[in-house]
Design a protein around this motif. Structure first.
Motif, PDB file in Angstrom:
ATOM      1  N   PRO A 174      -1.818  11.596  -0.769  1.00 22.69           N
ATOM      2  CA  PRO A 174      -0.636  12.346  -1.209  1.00 22.69           C
ATOM      3  C   PRO A 174       0.659  11.749  -0.647  1.00 22.69           C
ATOM      4  N   GLN A 175       1.755  12.010  -1.333  1.00 27.58           N
ATOM      5  CA  GLN A 175       3.067  11.643  -0.803  1.00 27.58           C
ATOM      6  C   GLN A 175       3.326  12.477   0.441  1.00 27.58           C
ATOM      7  N   VAL A 176       4.116  11.910   1.357  1.00 31.54           N
ATOM      8  CA  VAL A 176       4.459  12.629   2.577  1.00 31.54           C
ATOM      9  C   VAL A 176       5.976  12.747   2.634  1.00 31.54           C
ATOM     10  N   GLU A 177       6.466  13.975   2.658  1.00 29.26           N
ATOM     11  CA  GLU A 177       7.911  14.182   2.803  1.00 29.26           C
ATOM     12  C   GLU A 177       8.202  14.476   4.265  1.00 29.26           C
ATOM     13  N   TYR A 178       9.197  13.786   4.814  1.00 27.34           N
ATOM     14  CA  TYR A 178       9.574  13.960   6.215  1.00 27.34           C
ATOM     15  C   TYR A 178      10.762  14.914   6.298  1.00 27.34           C
ATOM     16  N   LYS A 179      10.465  16.184   6.430  1.00 23.99           N
ATOM     17  CA  LYS A 179      11.520  17.196   6.493  1.00 23.99           C
ATOM     18  C   LYS A 179      12.302  17.114   7.806  1.00 23.99           C
ATOM     19  N   ASP A 180      11.691  16.530   8.855  1.00 21.21           N
ATOM     20  CA  ASP A 180      12.363  16.417  10.145  1.00 21.21           C
ATOM     21  C   ASP A 180      12.952  15.021  10.376  1.00 21.21           C
ATOM     22  N   PHE A 181      13.089  14.220   9.300  1.00 20.67           N
ATOM     23  CA  PHE A 181      13.661  12.878   9.425  1.00 20.67           C
ATOM     24  C   PHE A 181      15.082  12.980   9.968  1.00 20.67           C
ATOM     25  N   THR A 216       0.815  -1.215   0.000  1.00 23.04           N
ATOM     26  CA  THR A 216       0.000   0.000   0.000  1.00 23.04           C
ATOM     27  C   THR A 216       0.847   1.263   0.000  1.00 23.04           C
ATOM     28  N   GLY A 217       2.132   1.091   0.016  1.00 21.68           N
ATOM     29  CA  GLY A 217       2.996   2.257  -0.045  1.00 21.68           C
ATOM     30  C   GLY A 217       4.415   1.879   0.305  1.00 21.68           C
ATOM     31  N   ALA A 218       5.343   2.757  -0.019  1.00 22.31           N
ATOM     32  CA  ALA A 218       6.756   2.515   0.249  1.00 22.31           C
ATOM     33  C   ALA A 218       7.399   3.769   0.800  1.00 22.31           C
ATOM     34  N   PHE A 219       8.428   3.572   1.599  1.00 22.76           N
ATOM     35  CA  PHE A 219       9.197   4.672   2.156  1.00 22.76           C
ATOM     36  C   PHE A 219      10.503   4.701   1.387  1.00 22.76           C
ATOM     37  N   ASN A 220      10.835   5.836   0.794  1.00 22.64           N
ATOM     38  CA  ASN A 220      12.029   5.976  -0.013  1.00 22.64           C
ATOM     39  C   ASN A 220      12.938   7.024   0.620  1.00 22.64           C
ATOM     40  N   ILE A 221      14.187   6.638   0.845  1.00 23.78           N
ATOM     41  CA  ILE A 221      15.176   7.543   1.438  1.00 23.78           C
ATOM     42  C   ILE A 221      16.326   7.654   0.454  1.00 23.78           C
ATOM     43  N   VAL A 222      16.664   8.869   0.074  1.00 22.52           N
ATOM     44  CA  VAL A 222      17.791   9.116  -0.817  1.00 22.52           C
ATOM     45  C   VAL A 222      18.688  10.137  -0.143  1.00 22.52           C
ATOM     46  N   VAL A 223      19.962   9.802  -0.023  1.00 21.03           N
ATOM     47  CA  VAL A 223      20.920  10.710   0.606  1.00 21.03           C
ATOM     48  C   VAL A 223      22.146  10.809  -0.272  1.00 21.03           C
ATOM     49  N   GLU A 224      22.455  12.021  -0.675  1.00 26.27           N
ATOM     50  CA  GLU A 224      23.706  12.316  -1.372  1.00 26.27           C
ATOM     51  C   GLU A 224      24.506  13.157  -0.391  1.00 26.27           C
ATOM     52  N   PRO A 225      25.479  12.538   0.308  1.00 23.14           N
ATOM     53  CA  PRO A 225      26.189  13.235   1.383  1.00 23.14           C
ATOM     54  C   PRO A 225      26.678  14.624   0.969  1.00 23.14           C
ATOM     55  N   GLY A 226      26.365  15.598   1.799  1.00 20.90           N
ATOM     56  CA  GLY A 226      26.786  16.968   1.574  1.00 20.90           C
ATOM     57  C   GLY A 226      26.011  17.703   0.498  1.00 20.90           C
ATOM     58  N   VAL A 227      25.057  17.039  -0.168  1.00 20.35           N
ATOM     59  CA  VAL A 227      24.331  17.671  -1.267  1.00 20.35           C
ATOM     60  C   VAL A 227      22.833  17.750  -0.977  1.00 20.35           C
ATOM     61  N   SER A 228      22.182  16.582  -0.862  1.00 18.51           N
ATOM     62  CA  SER A 228      20.729  16.590  -0.623  1.00 18.51           C
ATOM     63  C   SER A 228      20.308  15.330   0.114  1.00 18.51           C
ATOM     64  N   LYS A 229      19.141  15.437   0.748  1.00 22.70           N
ATOM     65  CA  LYS A 229      18.569  14.322   1.499  1.00 22.70           C
ATOM     66  C   LYS A 229      17.063  14.382   1.327  1.00 22.70           C
ATOM     67  N   SER A 230      16.439  13.208   1.173  1.00 24.38           N
ATOM     68  CA  SER A 230      14.978  13.179   1.159  1.00 24.38           C
ATOM     69  C   SER A 230      14.495  11.873   1.773  1.00 24.38           C
ATOM     70  N   ALA A 231      13.390  11.966   2.491  1.00 26.37           N
ATOM     71  CA  ALA A 231      12.716  10.813   3.074  1.00 26.37           C
ATOM     72  C   ALA A 231      11.243  11.005   2.752  1.00 26.37           C
ATOM     73  N   ILE A 232      10.705  10.143   1.886  1.00 19.29           N
ATOM     74  CA  ILE A 232       9.345  10.328   1.375  1.00 19.29           C
ATOM     75  C   ILE A 232       8.568   9.020   1.480  1.00 19.29           C
ATOM     76  N   TYR A 233       7.361   9.107   2.025  1.00 20.61           N
ATOM     77  CA  TYR A 233       6.441   7.973   2.005  1.00 20.61           C
ATOM     78  C   TYR A 233       5.567   8.140   0.773  1.00 20.61           C
ATOM     79  N   ILE A 234       5.534   7.107  -0.072  1.00 25.52           N
ATOM     80  CA  ILE A 234       4.816   7.167  -1.338  1.00 25.52           C
ATOM     81  C   ILE A 234       3.683   6.138  -1.308  1.00 25.52           C
ATOM     82  N   PRO A 235       2.454   6.577  -1.042  1.00 20.56           N
ATOM     83  CA  PRO A 235       1.338   5.628  -1.049  1.00 20.56           C
ATOM     84  C   PRO A 235       1.108   5.061  -2.448  1.00 20.56           C
ATOM     85  N   GLN A 236       0.779   3.774  -2.518  1.00 16.95           N
ATOM     86  CA  GLN A 236       0.521   3.128  -3.804  1.00 16.95           C
ATOM     87  C   GLN A 236      -0.696   3.755  -4.480  1.00 16.95           C
TER      88      GLN A 236
END
Length: 179
Positions: A164-171, A139-159
Motif C-alpha cells: 500500500p501507499q504510505v502517507e506521512y502525516k507527521d512529515f 521499487t517505489g518513489a517518494f512524492n511531496i506536494v506542497v501548496e503553501p497555505g493550502v495543502s501538503k502531502s508526503a507519500i511513498y508510492i511502492p511500484q
C-alpha cells in the motif's frame, strides 16, 4: 532463493542505513520496497528550500547508497503567474540541472516566496542503467506536494501493487520548506 541463502549476504552501512546485499534486493536485483523507502526518507530529510544570501535556493546532500544503484530526483516549482521550473539531472536547461549524487545548491529565480503556487518533488532509488536498470525498475518513489497555505502531502508510492501507499502525516514540511 532458498531460505538459508536469505540469511547470507553482507550488511554495509550507508549514512547510517544498513543494507544487506542479499536480503535487501528482489529477484530483479532491485532494492526492496522497504529499503527504498528508508533511503528516500533519508534523502527527503537532507533536502531543503532555504533563503541564503538573499536568494531562494534548493539545497540537497544525497545520502550514500550502494554502488549498483542511483538516485532519481526531480523538483518542480510552479509559479502563480503560470509556468514552472524543473530541476533534475536530465533537463535541457543547464542552469536547472542537478547531479544525481553528491551535493547541490540551486537558486530559484524569484524575489519572494509569495510567487510560488506549489512545489512537486519526486525521488527514488533504482538499479543503474548500465547494470540492467530501467526507468520502471525502481521499487517505489517518494512524492511531496506542497501548496503553501493550502495543502501538503508526503507519500511513498511502492511500484508494486502488493504494497500500500504510505502517507506521512507527521512529515516535517517546516524543516524542508523554509521560504
Amino acid at each position: 532463493m532458498k531460505p538459508e541463502e536469505k540469511e547470507k549476504g553482507t550488511t554495509t552501512y550507508f549514512d547510517g542505513i544498513p543494507f544487506n546485499n542479499v536480503r535487501d534486493i528482489d529477484e530483479y536485483e532491485r532494492m526492496s520496497v522497504d529499503k527504498t523507502e528508508e533511503f528516500v526518507l533519508k534523502l527527503a530529510d537532507q533536502l531543503t528550500f532555504v533563503k541564503e544570501n538573499g536568494k531562494y535556493v534548493i539545497k540537497c546532500t544525497y545520502p550514500k547508497i550502494p554502488e549498483a544503484y542511483e538516485w532519481s530526483f526531480g523538483a518542480r516549482v510552479y509559479f502563480k503567474k503560470g509556468g514552472y521550473i524543473s530541476y533534475n539531472p536530465i533537463t535541457n536547461f543547464k542552469e536547472n540541472r542537478v547531479p544525481n549524487s553528491g551535493v547541490f545548491t540551486k537558486a530559484v529565480p524569484i524575489s519572494s516566496s509569495s510567487e510560488i503556487e506549489y512545489f512537486n518533488i519526486i525521488m527514488s532509488v533504482s538499479l543503474k542503467k548500465d547494470l540492467g536498470g530501467l526507468l520502471d525498475k525502481d521499487t517505489g518513489a517518494f512524492n511531496i506536494v506542497v501548496e503553501p497555505g493550502v495543502s501538503k502531502s508526503a507519500i511513498y508510492i511502492p511500484q508494486s501493487g502488493e504494497y500500500p501507499q504510505v502517507e506521512y502525516k507527521d512529515f516535517d514540511f517546516n524543516k524542508m520548506f523554509q521560504w
